[in-house]
Design an enzyme around this catalytic site. Structure first.
Site, PDB file in Angstrom:
ATOM      1  N   LYS A   1     -37.449 -37.403 -65.669  1.00  0.00           N
ATOM      2  CA  LYS A   1     -36.768 -36.593 -66.074  1.00  0.00           C
ATOM      3  C   LYS A   1     -36.419 -36.814 -67.467  1.00  0.00           C
ATOM      4  O   LYS A   1     -37.287 -36.948 -68.592  1.00  0.00           O
ATOM      5  CB  LYS A   1     -35.667 -37.592 -65.482  1.00  0.00           C
ATOM      6  CG  LYS A   1     -35.865 -38.164 -63.762  1.00  0.00           C
ATOM      7  CD  LYS A   1     -34.949 -39.030 -63.218  1.00  0.00           C
ATOM      8  CE  LYS A   1     -34.716 -39.269 -62.219  1.00  0.00           C
ATOM      9  NZ  LYS A   1     -33.646 -40.229 -61.295  1.00  0.00           N
TER      10      LYS A   1
ATOM     11  N   TYR B   1     -33.029 -32.125 -54.550  1.00  0.00           N
ATOM     12  CA  TYR B   1     -32.118 -33.775 -54.253  1.00  0.00           C
ATOM     13  C   TYR B   1     -30.797 -33.339 -53.592  1.00  0.00           C
ATOM     14  O   TYR B   1     -29.665 -33.497 -53.442  1.00  0.00           O
ATOM     15  CB  TYR B   1     -30.916 -33.936 -55.625  1.00  0.00           C
ATOM     16  CG  TYR B   1     -32.119 -34.797 -56.612  1.00  0.00           C
ATOM     17  CD1 TYR B   1     -32.407 -35.904 -56.298  1.00  0.00           C
ATOM     18  CD2 TYR B   1     -32.225 -34.273 -57.902  1.00  0.00           C
ATOM     19  CE1 TYR B   1     -33.027 -36.765 -57.288  1.00  0.00           C
ATOM     20  CE2 TYR B   1     -32.383 -35.220 -59.670  1.00  0.00           C
ATOM     21  CZ  TYR B   1     -32.924 -35.918 -58.809  1.00  0.00           C
ATOM     22  OH  TYR B   1     -33.708 -37.359 -59.842  1.00  0.00           O
TER      23      TYR B   1
ATOM     24  N   PHE C   1     -21.691 -38.488 -57.136  1.00  0.00           N
ATOM     25  CA  PHE C   1     -22.598 -38.093 -58.742  1.00  0.00           C
ATOM     26  C   PHE C   1     -23.271 -36.790 -58.714  1.00  0.00           C
ATOM     27  O   PHE C   1     -24.035 -36.593 -59.741  1.00  0.00           O
ATOM     28  CB  PHE C   1     -23.033 -39.896 -59.464  1.00  0.00           C
ATOM     29  CG  PHE C   1     -24.601 -40.165 -58.238  1.00  0.00           C
ATOM     30  CD1 PHE C   1     -25.585 -39.460 -57.944  1.00  0.00           C
ATOM     31  CD2 PHE C   1     -23.398 -41.457 -57.241  1.00  0.00           C
ATOM     32  CE1 PHE C   1     -26.375 -39.679 -56.795  1.00  0.00           C
ATOM     33  CE2 PHE C   1     -24.625 -41.406 -55.899  1.00  0.00           C
ATOM     34  CZ  PHE C   1     -25.569 -40.459 -55.390  1.00  0.00           C
TER      35      PHE C   1
ATOM     36  N   ARG D   1     -43.203 -46.010 -56.380  1.00  0.00           N
ATOM     37  CA  ARG D   1     -41.711 -46.901 -56.489  1.00  0.00           C
ATOM     38  C   ARG D   1     -41.941 -48.097 -57.103  1.00  0.00           C
ATOM     39  O   ARG D   1     -40.888 -48.277 -57.821  1.00  0.00           O
ATOM     40  CB  ARG D   1     -41.088 -46.881 -55.235  1.00  0.00           C
ATOM     41  CG  ARG D   1     -40.717 -45.095 -54.763  1.00  0.00           C
ATOM     42  CD  ARG D   1     -39.794 -44.986 -54.008  1.00  0.00           C
ATOM     43  NE  ARG D   1     -38.549 -45.314 -53.494  1.00  0.00           N
ATOM     44  CZ  ARG D   1     -37.579 -44.584 -54.496  1.00  0.00           C
ATOM     45  NH1 ARG D   1     -37.535 -43.658 -54.934  1.00  0.00           N
ATOM     46  NH2 ARG D   1     -36.317 -45.456 -54.498  1.00  0.00           N
TER      47      ARG D   1
ATOM     48  N   THR E   1     -33.604 -47.983 -58.840  1.00  0.00           N
ATOM     49  CA  THR E   1     -33.306 -46.841 -58.871  1.00  0.00           C
ATOM     50  C   THR E   1     -31.485 -47.315 -59.666  1.00  0.00           C
ATOM     51  O   THR E   1     -32.034 -46.843 -60.775  1.00  0.00           O
ATOM     52  CB  THR E   1     -32.205 -46.765 -57.357  1.00  0.00           C
ATOM     53  OG1 THR E   1     -32.412 -46.446 -56.608  1.00  0.00           O
ATOM     54  CG2 THR E   1     -30.828 -45.217 -57.992  1.00  0.00           C
TER      55      THR E   1
ATOM     56  N   ARG F   1     -38.584 -49.055 -65.232  1.00  0.00           N
ATOM     57  CA  ARG F   1     -37.149 -48.423 -65.438  1.00  0.00           C
ATOM     58  C   ARG F   1     -36.644 -50.352 -65.785  1.00  0.00           C
ATOM     59  O   ARG F   1     -35.497 -50.410 -66.519  1.00  0.00           O
ATOM     60  CB  ARG F   1     -36.257 -48.421 -64.207  1.00  0.00           C
ATOM     61  CG  ARG F   1     -36.250 -46.541 -63.396  1.00  0.00           C
ATOM     62  CD  ARG F   1     -35.941 -46.486 -61.881  1.00  0.00           C
ATOM     63  NE  ARG F   1     -35.771 -45.533 -61.939  1.00  0.00           N
ATOM     64  CZ  ARG F   1     -36.032 -45.357 -60.511  1.00  0.00           C
ATOM     65  NH1 ARG F   1     -35.864 -45.683 -59.415  1.00  0.00           N
ATOM     66  NH2 ARG F   1     -35.897 -43.426 -59.492  1.00  0.00           N
TER      67      ARG F   1
ATOM     68  N   ASN G   1     -31.826 -43.284 -65.438  1.00  0.00           N
ATOM     69  CA  ASN G   1     -33.347 -44.175 -64.858  1.00  0.00           C
ATOM     70  C   ASN G   1     -34.564 -43.441 -65.398  1.00  0.00           C
ATOM     71  O   ASN G   1     -35.462 -43.460 -64.882  1.00  0.00           O
ATOM     72  CB  ASN G   1     -32.768 -44.453 -63.458  1.00  0.00           C
ATOM     73  CG  ASN G   1     -32.697 -43.408 -62.786  1.00  0.00           C
ATOM     74  OD1 ASN G   1     -33.032 -42.668 -63.041  1.00  0.00           O
ATOM     75  ND2 ASN G   1     -32.867 -43.935 -61.633  1.00  0.00           N
TER      76      ASN G   1
ATOM     77  N   HIS H   1     -38.246 -40.355 -61.333  1.00  0.00           N
ATOM     78  CA  HIS H   1     -38.148 -40.519 -60.587  1.00  0.00           C
ATOM     79  C   HIS H   1     -39.687 -40.545 -59.533  1.00  0.00           C
ATOM     80  O   HIS H   1     -40.524 -40.006 -59.857  1.00  0.00           O
ATOM     81  CB  HIS H   1     -38.010 -38.789 -60.024  1.00  0.00           C
ATOM     82  CG  HIS H   1     -38.261 -38.209 -58.674  1.00  0.00           C
ATOM     83  ND1 HIS H   1     -37.458 -38.171 -57.517  1.00  0.00           N
ATOM     84  CD2 HIS H   1     -39.586 -37.737 -57.914  1.00  0.00           C
ATOM     85  CE1 HIS H   1     -37.175 -38.232 -56.090  1.00  0.00           C
ATOM     86  NE2 HIS H   1     -39.061 -37.652 -56.537  1.00  0.00           N
TER      87      HIS H   1
ATOM     88  N   GLU I   1     -42.071 -32.340 -51.522  1.00  0.00           N
ATOM     89  CA  GLU I   1     -41.435 -32.759 -52.932  1.00  0.00           C
ATOM     90  C   GLU I   1     -42.933 -31.841 -53.958  1.00  0.00           C
ATOM     91  O   GLU I   1     -43.102 -30.704 -54.653  1.00  0.00           O
ATOM     92  CB  GLU I   1     -40.875 -33.953 -53.375  1.00  0.00           C
ATOM     93  CG  GLU I   1     -39.526 -34.190 -52.558  1.00  0.00           C
ATOM     94  CD  GLU I   1     -39.472 -35.627 -53.815  1.00  0.00           C
ATOM     95  OE1 GLU I   1     -39.827 -36.264 -54.353  1.00  0.00           O
ATOM     96  OE2 GLU I   1     -38.529 -36.073 -52.966  1.00  0.00           O
TER      97      GLU I   1
END
Ligand code: IDP
Ligand code: MG
Length: 150
Positions: A9, A49, A57, A85, A91, A102, A112, A115, A126
């Site tokens: 990100k 998203y 948010f 992940r 998250t 993270r 964070n 993704h 995606e």
């Protein structure tokens, strides 16, 4: 072999963590299948998203994701989605164990740094969204695979 979409990100790119994130996926044994620095539009991010549209948010998330370029990647290998992940962590970075990306490099959920796709089906969606021209898949040298897979 499974594919997953991993994205650094804007905060991760700006903080110079692209190499660190690539390093962990490479070291694990996954194969880098696509990589691009991108400047997505608001509409593109809203599509990525779309499942979170109703969340309070959401506007802040889109604003954060528009704050700079992102680095999109596709990684390939056994259970790449689930393990990807795990490499990223939870998250909420404060709930992420040290040793995860993270857990090692982030604090707030809205910053964070990375993704990762949550299911193989969403990964393919995606990948199609972020690499719409498709991906040329180069077969990795078999001898490397025999060192990683039994
Ligand atoms: P994930 O990235 O771990 O899959 P999702 O629930 O899909 O988590 O949420 C997408 C992104 O939205 C998160 O990575 C995070 O940046 C942001 N986000 C999720 N929950 C919150 C929140 O409660 N406040 C602010 N941002 C959030
Ligand atoms: Mg998600």
């Amino acid at each position: 072999m499974e594919r997953t979409y991993i994205m650094v990100k804007p905060d991760g790119v700006e903080r110079g963590l692209v190499g660190e994130i690539i390093k962990r996926f490479e070291a694990k044994g996954y194969q880098l299948t696509a990589l691009e620095l991108m400047h997505p539009t608001k509409e593109h991010l809203e599509e990525h998203y779309c499942d979170l549209k109703s969340k309070s948010f959401f506007p802040g998330l889109i604003q954060y994701m528009l704050s700079g370029p992102v680095v999109g990647m596709v990684w390939t290998g056994k259970e790449a989605v689930k393990t990807g992940r795990k490499l990223l962590g939870e998250t909420n970075p404060l709930a992420s164990l040290p040793g995860s990306i993270r857990g090692d490099f982030a604090i707030d959920v809205g910053r964070n740094i990375c993704h990762g796709s949550d299911t193989p089906e969403n990964a393919e969606k995606e990948i199609a969204l972020w690499f719409p021209r498709g991906i040329k898949t180069a077969k990795r040298d078999k001898s490397i695979d025999t060192l990683i897979y039994e």
